[in-house]
Design an enzyme around this catalytic site. Structure first.
Site, PDB file in Angstrom:
ATOM      1  N   HIS A 214       4.832   0.778 -29.295  1.00 47.12           N
ATOM      2  CA  HIS A 214       4.722  -0.682 -29.179  1.00 47.12           C
ATOM      3  C   HIS A 214       5.799  -1.208 -28.236  1.00 47.12           C
ATOM      4  CE1 HIS A 214       2.414  -0.238 -33.045  1.00 47.12           C
ATOM      5  NE2 HIS A 214       1.646  -1.084 -32.390  1.00 47.12           N
ATOM      6  N   HIS A 218       2.558  -0.485 -23.397  1.00 47.62           N
ATOM      7  CA  HIS A 218       1.370  -0.701 -24.226  1.00 47.62           C
ATOM      8  C   HIS A 218       0.784  -2.085 -23.969  1.00 47.62           C
ATOM      9  CE1 HIS A 218      -1.271  -1.171 -27.677  1.00 47.62           C
ATOM     10  NE2 HIS A 218      -0.520  -2.161 -28.129  1.00 47.62           N
ATOM     11  N   HIS A 254       0.601  -9.817 -27.299  1.00 44.61           N
ATOM     12  CA  HIS A 254       0.025  -9.577 -28.625  1.00 44.61           C
ATOM     13  C   HIS A 254       0.932  -8.750 -29.541  1.00 44.61           C
ATOM     14  CE1 HIS A 254      -0.872  -5.559 -27.096  1.00 44.61           C
ATOM     15  NE2 HIS A 254      -1.172  -5.208 -28.335  1.00 44.61           N
ATOM     16  N   ASP A 255       1.888  -8.008 -28.998  1.00 44.66           N
ATOM     17  CA  ASP A 255       2.832  -7.232 -29.813  1.00 44.66           C
ATOM     18  C   ASP A 255       4.275  -7.604 -29.493  1.00 44.66           C
ATOM     19  OD1 ASP A 255       1.333  -5.687 -31.590  1.00 44.66           O
ATOM     20  OD2 ASP A 255       0.879  -4.180 -30.074  1.00 44.66           O
ATOM     21  N   ASP A 364      -6.814  -3.511 -27.868  1.00 45.63           N
ATOM     22  CA  ASP A 364      -5.621  -3.095 -28.588  1.00 45.63           C
ATOM     23  C   ASP A 364      -5.705  -1.651 -29.069  1.00 45.63           C
ATOM     24  OD1 ASP A 364      -3.113  -3.360 -29.746  1.00 45.63           O
ATOM     25  OD2 ASP A 364      -3.904  -4.152 -31.627  1.00 45.63           O
TER      26      ASP A 364
END
Length: 510
Positions: A214, A218, A254-255, A364
């Site tokens: 993560h 990524h 998103h992360d 994802d």
């Protein structure tokens, strides 16, 4: 100052082009100049750079320095985010300093301006390299190769690892900026270039580079996959500009600020994030709020009406929250129901938003659908992150999460289970929605990758079976007592106990 971003990027030891001189009044300089007041000019005499200023505002200068050691020697103020300094100084001071020797010039602390040019050479040019090593600009050949890769950014076999190397660790910034510019969203939404670049740099910085999986690479990979999905005919003809910019930004953030551990770990360790979000979509809420914080800190949407800006923040959160894997069945059931009833209408804003959610969910977890070389690498990275969390749980005598114990799990069995129960059902429904060449390619890759992992599993099983008789013979020859002691040690380790060998510690702790 709104035209600062148009200043060219100049490598070391190159004079400023004439067209820049005529347009910007830029000049080249030697870093041994008394402007810096360096105690030992001989240490700086080999460094060169450029000074540029906007002719309409000669009170501001932007100085590019490309050696960290120069900062410490001259006494520049430390920066909150590691970057090369772009110094904002008074233009009149420059002329005063040029006419004064370094020995008689008074001490002056110089402040830096958060500008596009500073961030262009900022942050992770050589991330992870000790600060005492001087930083260098990428060779132009590497920059050219990165540009060639961006011309094929819509290909499913896009190698994000190679792209990240060619951009010297700035893959997320470069890719996201390219996509926003390619869609014409910068002009359409009248985004300030300085604010946009600052936002992207801060996003990349807030990903933890020590996370095996993560991290910013990524995020760039998910952004590239999201772009591929938005180019599919069903979406390309229906998505609005607002949908597209939300899809790109959601994929990139998103992360954001992922700690490298999962939600159950945060809950059982009473982490403050679990308390803050009441044990519900803890990480996803944190990613969303972190992204909103950066949007507001940089003021990227500050020029939009307040209501529009808030709506974009809410829809951004809706997309990011959809990536919560614990809610996978809810979204998949709804998707399947829409497809069964054939009632999806992409002219409907809510239906388009739902499809964007599903696209982001696919992006994802699309690693099993990549070509084997890329998929295998991602599988090893995510499994290592799992195992690091398991190591932390063992160290603190917590219950080890399922599949997170490196002593009893392998990359192959984790990936086979993930493909069977998570990835295959999702991408099967996506193919029903968009039965294109890309969808068939993804399913084909996933089938081949699953077969490859099964083959590796069988090889490992056969090797272990062949090793068992030889080890048994060795135990019988060496005496039963020693063999029993070794078996007891192995059993204790597999059960989650500690052995004489030190277990590697995880990179993240609560």
């Amino acid at each position: 100052m709104e035209v600062c971003y148009q200043l060219p990027v100049l490598p070391l030891d190159r004079l400023v082009p004439k067209h820049v001189l005529s347009r910007r009044g830029a000049i080249s300089f030697s870093s041994s100049s008394s402007l810096f007041g360096a105690p030992d000019p001989r240490q700086l005499s080999q460094r060169r750079g450029a000074i540029s200023y906007d002719s309409s505002d000669q009170t501001a200068l932007y100085i590019r320095m490309l050696d960290v050691r120069v900062r410490s020697q001259v006494g520049f103020e430390p920066e909150r985010r590691i970057s090369h300094p772009y110094l904002c100084i008074d233009f009149r001071t420059l002329h005063t300093r040029l006419g004064t020797s370094a020995s008689t010039a008074p001490e002056r602390r110089v402040h830096r301006l958060l500008s596009f040019q500073r961030y262009l050479h900022s942050y992770r040019l050589l991330r992870g390299v000790p600060q005492q090593i001087p930083l260098h600009i990428l060779d132009e050949d590497y920059t050219g190769q990165a540009k060639c890769m961006l011309e094929k950014v819509g290909n499913w076999n896009f190698d994000i690892f190679l792209f990240d190397r060619l951009t010297n660790g700035n893959g997320l910034i470069t890719l996201t900026f390219h996509l926003l510019n390619q869609y014409g969203l910068v002009e359409l939404f009248q985004l300030d270039m300085v604010k946009l670049w600052r936002f992207l740099v801060m996003v990349q910085e807030d990903y933890h580079s020590d996370n095996p999986y993560h991290n910013a690479v990524h995020a760039a990979d998910v952004t590239q996959a999201m772009y591929c999905y938005m180019r599919e005919p069903m979406l390309a003809k229906s998505l609005t500009s607002c949908d597209i910019i939300l899809g790109i930004l959601a994929a990139a953030t998103h992360d954001l600020d992922h700690p490298g551990v999962n939600q159950p770990f945060l809950i059982k360790t009473d982490h403050y994030l679990a308390t803050l979000y009441r044990n519900t979509s803890v990480l996803e809420n944190h990613h969303w709020k972190s992204a909103v914080g950066l949007l507001r800190e940089t003021g990227l949407f500050s020029h939009l009406p307040a209501e529009d800006s808030l709506n974009m923040e809410r829809e951004l959160g809706s997309l990011i929250l959809a990536t919560d894997i614990s809610r996978q069945n809810d979204y998949l059931s709804r998707f399947r129901r829409h497809l069964d009833q054939e009632n999806l209408c992409l002219s409907n804003a809510s239906h388009r938003h739902f499809i964007l959610q599903m696209a982001l969910k696919c992006a994802d977890i699309c690693n099993p659908c990549r070509p084997w070389e890329l998929s295998k690498r991602w599988s090893e990275k995510v499994t290592e992150e799992f195992f690091q969390q398991g190591d932390i749980e063992k160290k603190h005598r917590l219950e080890v999460s399922p599949l997170f114990d490196r002593a009893i799990n392998t990359v192959g069995n984790i990936q086979i289970g993930f493909m069977t129960y998570v990835a295959e059902p999702l991408f099967a429904e996506w193919t029903r929605f968009s039965d294109t060449r890309l969808s068939q390619t993804m399913l084909g890759h996933m089938g081949l990758n699953k077969a490859s992992w099964l083959g590796l599993q069988q090889e490992q099983t056969s090797v272990s079976k062949e090793a068992e008789p030889s080890s048994a013979d060795a135990d019988s020859e060496g005496g039963g007592g020693g063999g029993a002691a070794r078996r007891d040690s192995t059993t204790a380790t597999a059960a989650g106990g500690t052995s004489a060998k030190e277990i590697p510690q995880g990179s993240k702790e609560s």
